[in-house]
Motif scaffolding. Structure first.
Motif, PDB file in Angstrom:
ATOM      1  N   LYS A 112      -1.319  -6.100   7.690  1.00 47.80           N
ATOM      2  CA  LYS A 112      -0.010  -5.941   7.058  1.00 47.80           C
ATOM      3  C   LYS A 112      -0.110  -6.449   5.622  1.00 47.80           C
ATOM      4  O   LYS A 112      -0.657  -7.530   5.375  1.00 47.80           O
ATOM      5  N   PHE A 113       0.413  -5.650   4.687  1.00 42.95           N
ATOM      6  CA  PHE A 113       0.271  -5.966   3.277  1.00 42.95           C
ATOM      7  C   PHE A 113       1.491  -6.708   2.737  1.00 42.95           C
ATOM      8  O   PHE A 113       2.614  -6.536   3.214  1.00 42.95           O
ATOM      9  N   ALA A 114       1.241  -7.537   1.724  1.00 45.56           N
ATOM     10  CA  ALA A 114       2.306  -8.246   1.023  1.00 45.56           C
ATOM     11  C   ALA A 114       1.916  -8.334  -0.448  1.00 45.56           C
ATOM     12  O   ALA A 114       1.079  -7.552  -0.915  1.00 45.56           O
ATOM     13  N   LYS A 115       2.497  -9.280  -1.188  1.00 45.29           N
ATOM     14  CA  LYS A 115       2.277  -9.321  -2.632  1.00 45.29           C
ATOM     15  C   LYS A 115       1.409 -10.485  -3.095  1.00 45.29           C
ATOM     16  O   LYS A 115       0.783 -10.404  -4.136  1.00 45.29           O
ATOM     17  N   HIS A 130       8.679  -5.196  -1.699  1.00 44.07           N
ATOM     18  CA  HIS A 130       7.637  -4.639  -2.560  1.00 44.07           C
ATOM     19  C   HIS A 130       6.242  -4.736  -1.949  1.00 44.07           C
ATOM     20  O   HIS A 130       5.255  -4.432  -2.631  1.00 44.07           O
ATOM     21  N   GLY A 131       6.146  -5.131  -0.694  1.00 36.93           N
ATOM     22  CA  GLY A 131       4.828  -5.311  -0.090  1.00 36.93           C
ATOM     23  C   GLY A 131       4.003  -4.054   0.003  1.00 36.93           C
ATOM     24  O   GLY A 131       2.770  -4.117   0.042  1.00 36.93           O
ATOM     25  N   ALA A 132       4.659  -2.916   0.033  1.00 37.81           N
ATOM     26  CA  ALA A 132       3.924  -1.651   0.174  1.00 37.81           C
ATOM     27  C   ALA A 132       4.118  -0.747  -1.029  1.00 37.81           C
ATOM     28  O   ALA A 132       4.084   0.481  -0.906  1.00 37.81           O
ATOM     29  N   GLU A 133       4.316  -1.311  -2.202  1.00 39.03           N
ATOM     30  CA  GLU A 133       4.358  -0.483  -3.406  1.00 39.03           C
ATOM     31  C   GLU A 133       3.107   0.389  -3.454  1.00 39.03           C
ATOM     32  O   GLU A 133       1.980  -0.104  -3.338  1.00 39.03           O
ATOM     33  N   THR A 134       3.304   1.660  -3.629  1.00 38.80           N
ATOM     34  CA  THR A 134       2.172   2.576  -3.508  1.00 38.80           C
ATOM     35  C   THR A 134       1.121   2.367  -4.585  1.00 38.80           C
ATOM     36  O   THR A 134      -0.073   2.517  -4.335  1.00 38.80           O
ATOM     37  N   HIS A 135       1.526   1.979  -5.800  1.00 45.78           N
ATOM     38  CA  HIS A 135       0.525   1.831  -6.851  1.00 45.78           C
ATOM     39  C   HIS A 135      -0.383   0.628  -6.606  1.00 45.78           C
ATOM     40  O   HIS A 135      -1.574   0.670  -6.912  1.00 45.78           O
ATOM     41  N   SER A 136       0.155  -0.449  -6.002  1.00 45.78           N
ATOM     42  CA  SER A 136      -0.690  -1.601  -5.691  1.00 45.78           C
ATOM     43  C   SER A 136      -1.646  -1.282  -4.544  1.00 45.78           C
ATOM     44  O   SER A 136      -2.813  -1.694  -4.555  1.00 45.78           O
ATOM     45  N   LEU A 137      -1.159  -0.552  -3.554  1.00 47.89           N
ATOM     46  CA  LEU A 137      -2.043  -0.154  -2.453  1.00 47.89           C
ATOM     47  C   LEU A 137      -3.112   0.816  -2.949  1.00 47.89           C
ATOM     48  O   LEU A 137      -4.263   0.763  -2.505  1.00 47.89           O
ATOM     49  N   ALA A 138      -2.745   1.702  -3.881  1.00 51.81           N
ATOM     50  CA  ALA A 138      -3.744   2.609  -4.459  1.00 51.81           C
ATOM     51  C   ALA A 138      -4.786   1.816  -5.232  1.00 51.81           C
ATOM     52  O   ALA A 138      -5.983   2.136  -5.201  1.00 51.81           O
ATOM     53  N   ALA A 139      -4.345   0.766  -5.934  1.00 52.85           N
ATOM     54  CA  ALA A 139      -5.296  -0.094  -6.646  1.00 52.85           C
ATOM     55  C   ALA A 139      -6.266  -0.729  -5.662  1.00 52.85           C
ATOM     56  O   ALA A 139      -7.484  -0.775  -5.906  1.00 52.85           O
TER      57      ALA A 139
END
Length: 444
Positions: A121-124, A301-310
């Protein structure tokens, strides 16, 4: 003018910017480790921009940078593959009322990279996920106590950890009393603690390695202790993730924790962290189990697509370009150069490089070989004057051999001044003002 071409470093615009920062932001920075109290008087550069292994301050000075983004920017600033991945998702929207398909792709990529985990599970940030791991361990075990490795510096901004540091103001004693500490590398002491608090400890949480390698059999021994005492084993892989191996320390040493947390290098400066682990534990924070629900992680904001793409671009780059091996090679070259420079100036027992090659730190010791903030101040001042911004010697993949050669030359010049201060028995004339301060201290 580049700092390496100038004499004493002058930072008038940075000083003005620092005053503006302090006027509006408590501490003058959003991370205490970035505070101007960590740098010599009037030599805390405020950054304008960065590219690769270099940063420029608002005064126009250029530096070779180490410890980039507190170890988060391991590929170098504005890495083209990461920038392109972020830009592509920004053009498609970055946050929605339902999960994006990018969340599926990012989870699949992460679990392929860290195959010892079954769910993620992703977070910031790191505190999000370490605290989630602690809450999950408490829920699963029905126990309240948390055992932290007391030899490691930081786990979370949340009360369960910060209450154990000198900066404990605002944390109720009842919360702090539930956190106990065990020493790194000492299985007997850890077993004694688990026996003393029998059936009370929810988890053991530690960084699996830091500036020292784990003793032979240590991590496996912790695994056995956790199993025998019924507590959850949590690896904080914020630093070891990617720098030790793409799958972290657990991938390198072959010991599988119940839960692990990743961040920092995962996003190359973009805000993304991860809680990963066994399916039967992680599902307690989901919808497909029969027990009481655990409020595990729920971040807008844990699943902001641009951070996951990064994060996906980072993992691809590591795999395709052998980044971890290069980090080790760069670190080995730097460590050898710094040690030679220190030895050449007669301060090898006082300027000491430590740690895994991909995660080097340095110690500044006084004439009695004790850690010294005044000598650290002297050393940092000379590095900055030579165009090297180095709160640590943690390398990034963007460093060139020329960058490291330049760094070693500057270190040699700093060590020459260090030798003068040791001979004088007092570093004060070379400090330029008050000493730099430790991050964790009770008073300002």
């Amino acid at each position: 003018m580049d700092t390496q071409e100038s004499g004493d470093l002058l930072l008038p615009r940075s000083r003005q910017a620092n005053e503006r920062l302090h006027a509006m932001i408590p501490g003058g920075a959003h991370t205490y480790a970035k505070g101007d109290d960590q740098y010599p008087d009037d030599l805390a550069p405020v950054i304008s921009h960065g590219r690769g292994a270099h940063v420029w301050d608002v005064d126009g000075n250029r530096y070779v940078e180490y410890g980039s983004g507190l170890r988060s920017v391991s590929l170098g600033h504005a890495h083209p593959r990461v920038v392109e991945a972020v830009r592509r998702e920004l053009d498609r929207g970055s946050n929605f009322v339902r999960p994006s398909v990018v969340e599926v792709e990012a989870a699949e990529r992460f679990l392929a990279t860290v195959p010892t985990a079954e769910m993620v599970k992703f977070a910031k940030n790191g505190s999000d996920v370490t605290t989630a791991a602690v809450r999950l361990a408490r829920a699963v075990t029905g126990r309240a106590r948390v055992a932290i490795c007391g030899d490691h510096p930081f786990y979370s901004v949340d009360d369960w950890f910060i209450g154990t540091t000198p900066m404990s103001a605002g944390v109720p004693a009842a919360t702090t009393d539930l956190t106990v500490a065990f020493p790194y590398g000492d299985l007997a002491a850890t077993e004694e603690l688990l026996t003393r608090y029998r059936d009370e400890v929810a988890c053991l949480i530690l960084e699996p390695a830091t500036h020292t390698e784990p003793p032979p059999g240590y991590l496996a021994g912790l695994r056995e202790l956790a199993d025998r005492h019924g507590c959850v084993l949590v690896f904080d892989e914020m630093i070891t993730g990617f720098r030790w191996s793409e799958a972290g320390a657990q991938g390198l040493y072959g010991v599988v924790p119940d839960l692990s947390t990743f961040g920092k290098a995962l996003g190359n400066g973009c805000a993304v962290s991860a809680l990963a682990g066994r399916r039967d534990l992680m599902e307690w924070g989901g919808l497909r189990h029969s027990g009481d629900r655990v409020f595990l992680l729920s971040t807008t904001h844990g699943a902001e697509t641009h951070s996951l793409a990064a994060a996906m671009a980072v993992q691809t780059t590591y795999a395709e370009e052998g980044v971890t091996a290069r980090l080790h090679a760069l670190g080995e070259r730097l460590a050898a150069g710094v040690r030679d420079a220190a030895a050449g100036m007669g301060v090898a027992d006082h300027v000491v490089v430590r740690g895994r090659a991909s995660n080097l730190v340095f110690a500044t010791l006084d004439e009695h070989r004790r850690p010294s903030q005044p000598y650290r101040t002297l050393f940092l001042r000379r590095l900055l004057a030579g165009g090297v911004l180095a709160p640590s010697f943690v390398v990034s993949d963007a460093l060139s051999d020329a960058d490291i050669d330049h760094t070693v030359d500057v270190v040699a010049q700093a060590c020459a001044v260090y030798r003068k201060a040791l001979d004088a028995g007092d570093p004060t004339p070379w400090m330029g003002g008050r000493p730099v301060k430790p991050v964790f201290r009770r008073s300002v």
